[in-house]
Design a protein around this motif. Structure first.
Motif, PDB file in Angstrom:
ATOM      1  N   PHE B  49       0.881  -1.165   0.000  1.00 62.07           N
ATOM      2  CA  PHE B  49       0.000   0.000   0.000  1.00 62.07           C
ATOM      3  C   PHE B  49       0.923   1.220   0.000  1.00 62.07           C
ATOM      4  CE2 PHE B  49      -2.138  -3.478   2.105  1.00 62.07           C
ATOM      5  CZ  PHE B  49      -3.399  -3.472   1.521  1.00 62.07           C
ATOM      6  N   ASN B  50       0.833   2.030  -1.071  1.00 60.50           N
ATOM      7  CA  ASN B  50       1.795   3.123  -1.262  1.00 60.50           C
ATOM      8  C   ASN B  50       1.179   4.493  -1.032  1.00 60.50           C
ATOM      9  OD1 ASN B  50       3.125   0.809  -3.022  1.00 60.50           O
ATOM     10  ND2 ASN B  50       4.693   2.366  -2.632  1.00 60.50           N
ATOM     11  N   GLN B  69       4.846 -10.828   6.963  1.00 61.03           N
ATOM     12  CA  GLN B  69       4.895 -12.258   6.638  1.00 61.03           C
ATOM     13  C   GLN B  69       3.588 -12.615   5.940  1.00 61.03           C
ATOM     14  OE1 GLN B  69       7.393 -14.392   7.120  1.00 61.03           O
ATOM     15  NE2 GLN B  69       8.721 -13.165   8.431  1.00 61.03           N
ATOM     16  N   PRO B  70       3.564 -13.693   5.171  1.00 63.37           N
ATOM     17  CA  PRO B  70       2.297 -14.156   4.596  1.00 63.37           C
ATOM     18  C   PRO B  70       1.462 -14.912   5.645  1.00 63.37           C
ATOM     19  CG  PRO B  70       4.075 -15.619   3.950  1.00 63.37           C
ATOM     20  CD  PRO B  70       4.711 -14.534   4.776  1.00 63.37           C
ATOM     21  N   GLY B  71       0.292 -15.335   5.231  1.00 64.37           N
ATOM     22  CA  GLY B  71      -0.533 -16.296   5.965  1.00 64.37           C
ATOM     23  C   GLY B  71      -0.680 -16.061   7.454  1.00 64.37           C
ATOM     24  N   LEU B  72      -0.160 -16.975   8.244  1.00 60.97           N
ATOM     25  CA  LEU B  72      -0.371 -16.984   9.695  1.00 60.97           C
ATOM     26  C   LEU B  72       0.467 -15.933  10.423  1.00 60.97           C
ATOM     27  CD1 LEU B  72      -0.475 -20.885  10.092  1.00 60.97           C
ATOM     28  CD2 LEU B  72      -2.386 -19.313   9.707  1.00 60.97           C
ATOM     29  N   GLY B  73       1.228 -15.149   9.652  1.00 61.04           N
ATOM     30  CA  GLY B  73       1.973 -14.040  10.233  1.00 61.04           C
ATOM     31  C   GLY B  73       1.568 -12.697   9.647  1.00 61.04           C
ATOM     32  N   SER B  74       0.479 -12.679   8.880  1.00 61.77           N
ATOM     33  CA  SER B  74       0.121 -11.487   8.098  1.00 61.77           C
ATOM     34  C   SER B  74      -0.545 -10.377   8.904  1.00 61.77           C
ATOM     35  CB  SER B  74      -0.799 -11.882   6.945  1.00 61.77           C
ATOM     36  OG  SER B  74      -2.034 -12.362   7.463  1.00 61.77           O
ATOM     37  N   HIS B  75      -0.772 -10.621  10.209  1.00 62.39           N
ATOM     38  CA  HIS B  75      -1.351  -9.581  11.064  1.00 62.39           C
ATOM     39  C   HIS B  75      -0.287  -8.599  11.550  1.00 62.39           C
ATOM     40  CE1 HIS B  75       0.013 -12.977  13.400  1.00 62.39           C
ATOM     41  NE2 HIS B  75       0.194 -12.158  14.413  1.00 62.39           N
ATOM     42  N   VAL B  76       0.979  -8.885  11.290  1.00 64.18           N
ATOM     43  CA  VAL B  76       2.071  -7.964  11.638  1.00 64.18           C
ATOM     44  C   VAL B  76       2.435  -7.164  10.391  1.00 64.18           C
ATOM     45  CG1 VAL B  76       4.410  -7.732  12.562  1.00 64.18           C
ATOM     46  CG2 VAL B  76       2.944  -9.627  13.325  1.00 64.18           C
ATOM     47  N   GLY B  77       2.379  -5.857  10.508  1.00 60.40           N
ATOM     48  CA  GLY B  77       2.683  -5.003   9.374  1.00 60.40           C
ATOM     49  C   GLY B  77       4.165  -4.686   9.270  1.00 60.40           C
ATOM     50  N   ASP B 102      -1.846   4.939  11.973  1.00 57.94           N
ATOM     51  CA  ASP B 102      -3.316   4.957  11.874  1.00 57.94           C
ATOM     52  C   ASP B 102      -3.789   4.127  10.687  1.00 57.94           C
ATOM     53  OD1 ASP B 102      -3.671   6.558  14.071  1.00 57.94           O
ATOM     54  OD2 ASP B 102      -3.738   8.427  12.921  1.00 57.94           O
ATOM     55  N   GLU B 103      -3.107   4.320   9.570  1.00 60.91           N
ATOM     56  CA  GLU B 103      -3.486   3.616   8.346  1.00 60.91           C
ATOM     57  C   GLU B 103      -3.279   2.099   8.503  1.00 60.91           C
ATOM     58  OE1 GLU B 103      -5.004   5.106   6.041  1.00 60.91           O
ATOM     59  OE2 GLU B 103      -4.801   3.927   4.217  1.00 60.91           O
ATOM     60  N   ALA B 104      -2.198   1.716   9.163  1.00 61.78           N
ATOM     61  CA  ALA B 104      -1.931   0.288   9.385  1.00 61.78           C
ATOM     62  C   ALA B 104      -3.043  -0.330  10.239  1.00 61.78           C
ATOM     63  CB  ALA B 104      -0.573   0.105  10.059  1.00 61.78           C
ATOM     64  N   ARG B 105      -3.488   0.397  11.253  1.00 60.07           N
ATOM     65  CA  ARG B 105      -4.618  -0.065  12.078  1.00 60.07           C
ATOM     66  C   ARG B 105      -5.860  -0.240  11.210  1.00 60.07           C
ATOM     67  NH1 ARG B 105      -3.074   4.147  15.338  1.00 60.07           N
ATOM     68  NH2 ARG B 105      -1.646   3.343  16.943  1.00 60.07           N
ATOM     69  N   ARG B 106      -6.110   0.766  10.367  1.00 67.28           N
ATOM     70  CA  ARG B 106      -7.283   0.750   9.499  1.00 67.28           C
ATOM     71  C   ARG B 106      -7.239  -0.454   8.553  1.00 67.28           C
ATOM     72  NH1 ARG B 106      -9.333   2.186   4.915  1.00 67.28           N
ATOM     73  NH2 ARG B 106      -7.292   2.497   3.961  1.00 67.28           N
ATOM     74  N   LEU B 107      -6.033  -0.823   8.118  1.00 65.19           N
ATOM     75  CA  LEU B 107      -5.869  -1.968   7.217  1.00 65.19           C
ATOM     76  C   LEU B 107      -5.968  -3.304   7.962  1.00 65.19           C
ATOM     77  CD1 LEU B 107      -2.901  -0.581   5.045  1.00 65.19           C
ATOM     78  CD2 LEU B 107      -5.233  -1.002   4.226  1.00 65.19           C
ATOM     79  N   GLY B 108      -6.064  -3.240   9.287  1.00 68.62           N
ATOM     80  CA  GLY B 108      -6.263  -4.464  10.058  1.00 68.62           C
ATOM     81  C   GLY B 108      -5.001  -5.038  10.693  1.00 68.62           C
ATOM     82  N   TYR B 157       9.683  -2.745  16.894  1.00 73.65           N
ATOM     83  CA  TYR B 157       8.329  -3.315  16.950  1.00 73.65           C
ATOM     84  C   TYR B 157       7.443  -2.480  17.854  1.00 73.65           C
ATOM     85  CZ  TYR B 157       4.757  -6.826  18.238  1.00 73.65           C
ATOM     86  OH  TYR B 157       3.584  -7.504  18.478  1.00 73.65           O
ATOM     87  N   ARG B 158       6.193  -2.380  17.487  1.00 75.00           N
ATOM     88  CA  ARG B 158       5.184  -1.895  18.448  1.00 75.00           C
ATOM     89  C   ARG B 158       3.827  -2.509  18.137  1.00 75.00           C
ATOM     90  NH1 ARG B 158       2.400   3.869  18.573  1.00 75.00           N
ATOM     91  NH2 ARG B 158       0.794   2.428  19.314  1.00 75.00           N
ATOM     92  N   LYS B 159       3.011  -2.653  19.173  1.00 70.74           N
ATOM     93  CA  LYS B 159       1.609  -3.046  18.985  1.00 70.74           C
ATOM     94  C   LYS B 159       0.849  -1.846  18.433  1.00 70.74           C
ATOM     95  CE  LYS B 159       1.515  -7.112  21.346  1.00 70.74           C
ATOM     96  NZ  LYS B 159       0.943  -8.383  21.004  1.00 70.74           N
ATOM     97  N   LEU B 160      -0.234  -2.103  17.735  1.00 69.23           N
ATOM     98  CA  LEU B 160      -1.060  -0.997  17.214  1.00 69.23           C
ATOM     99  C   LEU B 160      -2.359  -0.889  18.012  1.00 69.23           C
ATOM    100  CD1 LEU B 160      -0.550  -1.479  13.383  1.00 69.23           C
ATOM    101  CD2 LEU B 160       0.427   0.285  14.831  1.00 69.23           C
TER     102      LEU B 160
END
Lengths: 160, 160
Positions: B49-50, B69-77, B102-108, B157-160
């Motif tokens: 996302f650019n 990461q793909p798949g089971l790690g894709s929740h980390v941006g 903010d945008e990363a949060r919005r993207l899930g 690293y940080r949590k969102l």
């Protein structure tokens, strides 16, 4: 058991092992449902050096080596390994580990970094520690483990 | 200053900034000589996302977001950011940092991980710490810094 460069003819056998490995959703990030073509495109992408471990005609394991970063970070190697369920506990992983470290040196890498070793994957963590890797970082909640839920992942490293 | 999604028409301006950023060989892994086409293929690859930061008609910065990461790690941006030399020290990096979280949060995404922050890049390290990132790992001799030689890199690293 012999380790050699992977050939196109090995792809179907490698896919069979990948499919087994990702089915459990407890060690690799790829979704258990990842299609064969997508998985093989990833495993055999052009920047990788691919190898298989064979026992007679049977492919019992596979791994690849590549640079972990481009350009000014390309002296650090990266790798991934899979072992068939039938060959588990027979030292295939260790043989591939040792072979791959020698091969990485031969390719000119100065160190090796694993970006994502699931912390609960004791077999992998212990194998890497036994061949000289150290945990240099831990990513909180990095992996959605199919049975245990959110699980940390280790970043592991060793000089070559 | 406004931040918006990047368009195809922004690519030449983004390349100009990338070229400036990699020329010094002290913050990014890409070789200063990396060709435009290779660099833009990387920066605008389909999974990203650019975004660009613009001041009137001038592109003064750019960043992208993607899954680390793909798949089971894709929740980390994961993300990367560049600021034009002319706009340095004017808060563009901080504005993009805050916007991107903010945008990363919005993207899930549930957290953000940077895999390679050159340890001697104080501006970046301090910016990321000031917006809540922690150093969760340090890679020895990860970067061939053009003037200082082998330099460590941080994993942040940080949590969102």
């Amino acid at each position: 058991m012999e380790i050699r460069k992977a050939a196109d003819a090995d792809k179907t056998a490698v896919w069979k092992i990948i499919k087994e490995v990702i089915a459990s959703g407890d060690t690799y990030v790829f979704e258990p449902e990842t299609p064969q073509a997508e998985m093989l495109d990833y495993w055999f992408s052009p920047e990788k050096f691919n190898y298989v471990a064979v026992n007679g005609d049977d492919v019992v394991g596979a791994f690849w080596l590549k640079a972990n970063q481009p350009g000014l970070g390309s002296h650090v190697g990266n790798a991934a390994y899979i072992v068939s369920s039938a060959a588990k506990g027979k030292g295939v992983g260790r043989r591939m580990a040792e072979y791959s470290l020698d091969e990485a040196r031969r390719l000119g890498f100065e160190s090796m970094q694993f970006n994502f070793v699931v912390k609960s994957n004791d077999v992998a963590v212990n194998l890497w520690k036994s061949v000289g890797f150290e945990v240099i970082g831990e990513i909180p909640d990095a992996f959605r483990h199919r049975t245990n839920g959110m699980t940390n992942a280790y970043i592991m490293y060793r000089k070559l």
